[in-house]
Design an enzyme around this catalytic site. Structure first.
Site, PDB file in Angstrom:
ATOM      1  N   ASP A   1      19.994  15.957 -11.377  1.00 15.26           N
ATOM      2  CA  ASP A   1      20.487  17.192 -12.134  1.00 15.26           C
ATOM      3  C   ASP A   1      20.679  18.179 -11.023  1.00 15.26           C
ATOM      4  O   ASP A   1      19.653  18.763 -10.288  1.00 15.26           O
ATOM      5  CB  ASP A   1      19.203  17.832 -12.779  1.00 15.26           C
ATOM      6  CG  ASP A   1      19.589  19.018 -13.870  1.00 15.26           C
ATOM      7  OD1 ASP A   1      20.556  19.777 -13.262  1.00 15.26           O
ATOM      8  OD2 ASP A   1      18.952  19.019 -14.455  1.00 15.26           O
TER       9      ASP A   1
ATOM     10  N   LYS B   1      13.815  24.478 -12.565  1.00 12.63           N
ATOM     11  CA  LYS B   1      14.934  25.008 -12.094  1.00 12.63           C
ATOM     12  C   LYS B   1      14.746  26.605 -11.804  1.00 12.63           C
ATOM     13  O   LYS B   1      15.803  27.332 -12.141  1.00 12.63           O
ATOM     14  CB  LYS B   1      15.992  24.945 -13.308  1.00 12.63           C
ATOM     15  CG  LYS B   1      16.375  23.332 -13.493  1.00 12.63           C
ATOM     16  CD  LYS B   1      17.202  23.185 -14.771  1.00 12.63           C
ATOM     17  CE  LYS B   1      17.141  21.814 -14.905  1.00 12.63           C
ATOM     18  NZ  LYS B   1      17.971  21.335 -16.280  1.00 12.63           N
TER      19      LYS B   1
ATOM     20  N   HIS C   1      32.062  25.512  13.076  1.00  7.44           N
ATOM     21  CA  HIS C   1      32.601  25.830  11.658  1.00  7.44           C
ATOM     22  C   HIS C   1      33.764  26.551  11.905  1.00  7.44           C
ATOM     23  O   HIS C   1      34.571  26.374  11.014  1.00  7.44           O
ATOM     24  CB  HIS C   1      31.636  26.745  11.083  1.00  7.44           C
ATOM     25  CG  HIS C   1      30.318  25.888  10.447  1.00  7.44           C
ATOM     26  ND1 HIS C   1      30.559  25.607   9.200  1.00  7.44           N
ATOM     27  CD2 HIS C   1      29.271  25.811  10.992  1.00  7.44           C
ATOM     28  CE1 HIS C   1      29.286  25.055   8.938  1.00  7.44           C
ATOM     29  NE2 HIS C   1      28.558  24.861  10.095  1.00  7.44           N
TER      30      HIS C   1
ATOM     31  N   GLU D   1      31.555  20.943   2.164  1.00  9.30           N
ATOM     32  CA  GLU D   1      31.283  21.837   3.543  1.00  9.30           C
ATOM     33  C   GLU D   1      31.591  21.083   4.625  1.00  9.30           C
ATOM     34  O   GLU D   1      31.054  19.889   4.896  1.00  9.30           O
ATOM     35  CB  GLU D   1      29.816  22.372   3.193  1.00  9.30           C
ATOM     36  CG  GLU D   1      29.573  23.170   4.531  1.00  9.30           C
ATOM     37  CD  GLU D   1      28.011  23.719   4.598  1.00  9.30           C
ATOM     38  OE1 GLU D   1      27.563  24.190   5.533  1.00  9.30           O
ATOM     39  OE2 GLU D   1      27.203  23.551   3.645  1.00  9.30           O
TER      40      GLU D   1
END
Length: 596
Positions: free
Chosen positions: A480, A404, A578, A272
């Protein structure tokens, strides 16, 4: 295979034939010769010089007793000492006695166990391993004079087989096949793709074969996916199965981040645009204002199994038992015996009818700790089964952990490392570096991060983009990535202080789940990023210190990212930046971001 057995005479240095009856263990070749009544030596008045590799040592060669009797003695000794020690240690666990204190009988049992285990490993281990390390008796090399003719041990019905290396014959016929043959076998489904590593013993070759087979099956090219230049051995059995290549990600550096008096250069793996530049600008504002401070409020990984009983009343009995303070010490001993670093901190239970959810919390040293806490929970479940035989274990994880997944229990109770990080940004820095005002930032934070998130019904999402920074650092340091879900829970607070001139900003993150050992942290690139931060591996002096430091660095980087993005929004720079830099074309000249 030649029916000649000879060994060097120790007295004269010559070659002396040894009758088969004098051998403790006859070779298969000799036994075959005797069955066919073939002499060990050809009829010749002069013994020919025969060179033979020394016979391999056997574990029983030095035994004074018959082999069968000796084996029986050590097997009985091994089993008896093992059963005795297991019963003693189980009684100690139940009574809460320390395991390391042993009496004379236990010491004798330990010595017996070690000695018998050593014997058994040597006796049965050497013959098993030896064929891989030394030639078999069939590979003996004999040299005779031209006048001599050696009688082979063969029969008319025996056909010469293709000579196969000993290691390949132990593995699979795939060792003798070409890559093209194996690819065709994988494409046809005759050979499963997942067994290639174990069959080849070459992870790079397995990845190449799998990659080509996939290309033929799908009809699509993966040419842009690199395959060379990666250590596939390092991921075998622990990081990724059935690899066909690896993905390259750019790693940028934000910093220095001045946190708790130390400077850190934070690695961020991302695609990004503006993310690293924006975080870097926040780091600059924090450093020029005197730095940030952090505190680890809690360090506890969780696992929550679910069990079922015949009735809710019976399930409630176990709940009361687990939460009773007088039982905690016994449960801690059972739980902690699973690891040197796992330490049980608490058990919180929740009932849903006759289903009982037990949320275990424990510290896990420098590991993220999911496997560690799962082992400890399994120990406790095994222990409880004896007192609650009607307990039906449904799953080691009942989602009350919660891993998660966004969950209020993690937002409220915390999971992993709970961290708060704060800084006071001076008014002149807000104007000069962040290009906005303190009042605008405070107002925007209330309307966007607090009220806006409340309108959206956010769960732990009272921030601008904490997940951006967490994900980038997670990928760079081998964490993770899926645990970004709960690790990004964050509430950003901004207030005007010092008579409204300066800005107090803080981030509170209750569930940062990180480790510095295990999983992807041992890969070369990720290990290098951890080393850059000074948190690589386990901290030997203070177990868990490296993982806690990594959590505070992540919180500090999130603080910088929040500060910079909120400033860009307040100043109206976000869209402009951006549009300009996220859509830069390949080959464009290097440009400095206005966020820097």
């Amino acid at each position: 295979m030649l029916c000649i057995v000879s060994q060097r005479d120790e007295r004269g240095g010559g070659n002396a034939s040894i009758p088969a009856e004098n051998h403790r263990r006859s070779s298969p070749a000799m036994e075959a010769c005797h069955r066919r009544r073939i002499p060990l030596h050809p009829p010749s008045p002069v013994a020919s010089p025969v060179l033979r590799r020394p016979s391999s040592a056997q574990a029983s060669d030095a035994l004074p007793l018959p082999i069968r009797l000796t084996n029986h003695v050590f097997v009985v000794l091994f089993l008896a000492s093992l059963v005795f020690l297991m019963r003693r240690w189980r009684s100690k666990i139940l009574s809460g006695s320390p395991l390391h204190v042993v009496d004379l009988l236990e010491l004798a049992a330990i010595i017996s166990f070690v000695s018998s285990l050593t014997y058994l490993l040597n006796f049965f281990g050497i013959p098993f391993v030896q064929p891989f390390l030394s030639p078999s008796p069939d590979d003996d090399v004999s040299v005779s004079s031209p006048a001599q003719k050696i009688q082979p041990c063969s029969s008319p019905d025996e056909t010469p087989a293709k000579k196969i290396p000993s290691f390949c014959s132990k593995i699979d016929s795939l060792c003798l096949e070409s890559d093209e043959e194996i690819i065709q076998s994988v494409v046809s489904g005759a050979t499963p793709s997942y067994i290639l590593e174990s069959k080849f013993g070459d992870c790079r070759r397995a990845a190449g074969v799998r990659r080509e087979a996939l290309k033929r099956i799908t009809g699509r090219s993966v040419e842009g996916l690199p395959i060379d230049g990666f250590d596939y051995e390092s991921i075998l059995g622990q990081c990724c199965e059935m690899p066909i290549g690896f993905v390259t990600l750019p790693v940028g550096i934000a910093g220095p981040l001045l946190l708790d008096g130390m400077k850190y250069y934070v690695p961020m793996a991302t695609t990004e645009g503006c993310l690293v530049a924006s975080t870097n600008r926040g780091c600059k504002a924090i450093s020029e204002s005197g730095g940030a401070a952090s505190v680890v409020l809690k360090d506890a990984m969780t696992r929550a199994p679910v069990v079922r009983f015949a009735s809710a009343t019976r399930a409630a009995e176990l709940k009361f038992f687990l939460e009773a303070p007088e039982n905690f010490e016994t449960l801690s001993i059972v739980f902690n015996s699973s690891s040197r670093f796992a330490r049980l901190q608490g058990i919180h239970c929740s009932l849903a009818g006759r289903n009982l959810y037990m949320r275990f919390s424990c510290s896990t040293g420098d590991a993220m700790g999911m496997n560690m806490v799962s082992k400890g929970v399994q120990n406790v479940l095994d222990y409880l089964q004896s007192d609650f035989p009607d307990m039906d274990i449904i799953s080691i994880s009942g989602n009350f952990c919660s891993d998660k997944k966004p969950a209020a229990v993690n937002w409220i109770e915390g999971r992993g490392k709970s961290v708060v990080c704060e800084a006071i940004i001076k008014e002149e820095i807000v104007h000069k570096v962040l290009k906005t005002t303190v009042a605008d930032l405070v107002q925007l934070n209330i309307i966007k991060n607090l009220a806006g998130s409340a309108v959206a019904g956010a769960l732990g999402g009272f921030n601008a983009h904490a997940s951006n920074i967490v994900s980038a650092i997670f990928i760079a340091t081998g964490q993770d990535p899926a645990q970004n879900v709960e690790s990004s829970h964050c509430i950003t607070m901004m207030e005007a202080v010092n008579d409204g001139k300066d800005l107090h900003i803080s981030v509170t993150m209750p569930s940062i789940e990180v480790g510095t050992i295990g999983g992807g942290t041992q890969l070369a690139s990720q290990s290098a990023c951890l080393d850059l931060l000074g948190v690589k591996g386990a901290n030997m002096e203070s177990p868990g210190a490296n993982a806690r430091l990594l959590a505070t660095i992540i919180a500090g980087a999130v603080l910088a990212g929040e500060l910079s993005l909120m400033s860009a929004l307040a100043a109206g720079q976000l869209v402009k930046s951006h549009m300009k830099y996220n859509r830069a074309q390949k080959g464009d000249a290097n440009k400095a971001s206005p966020l820097m």
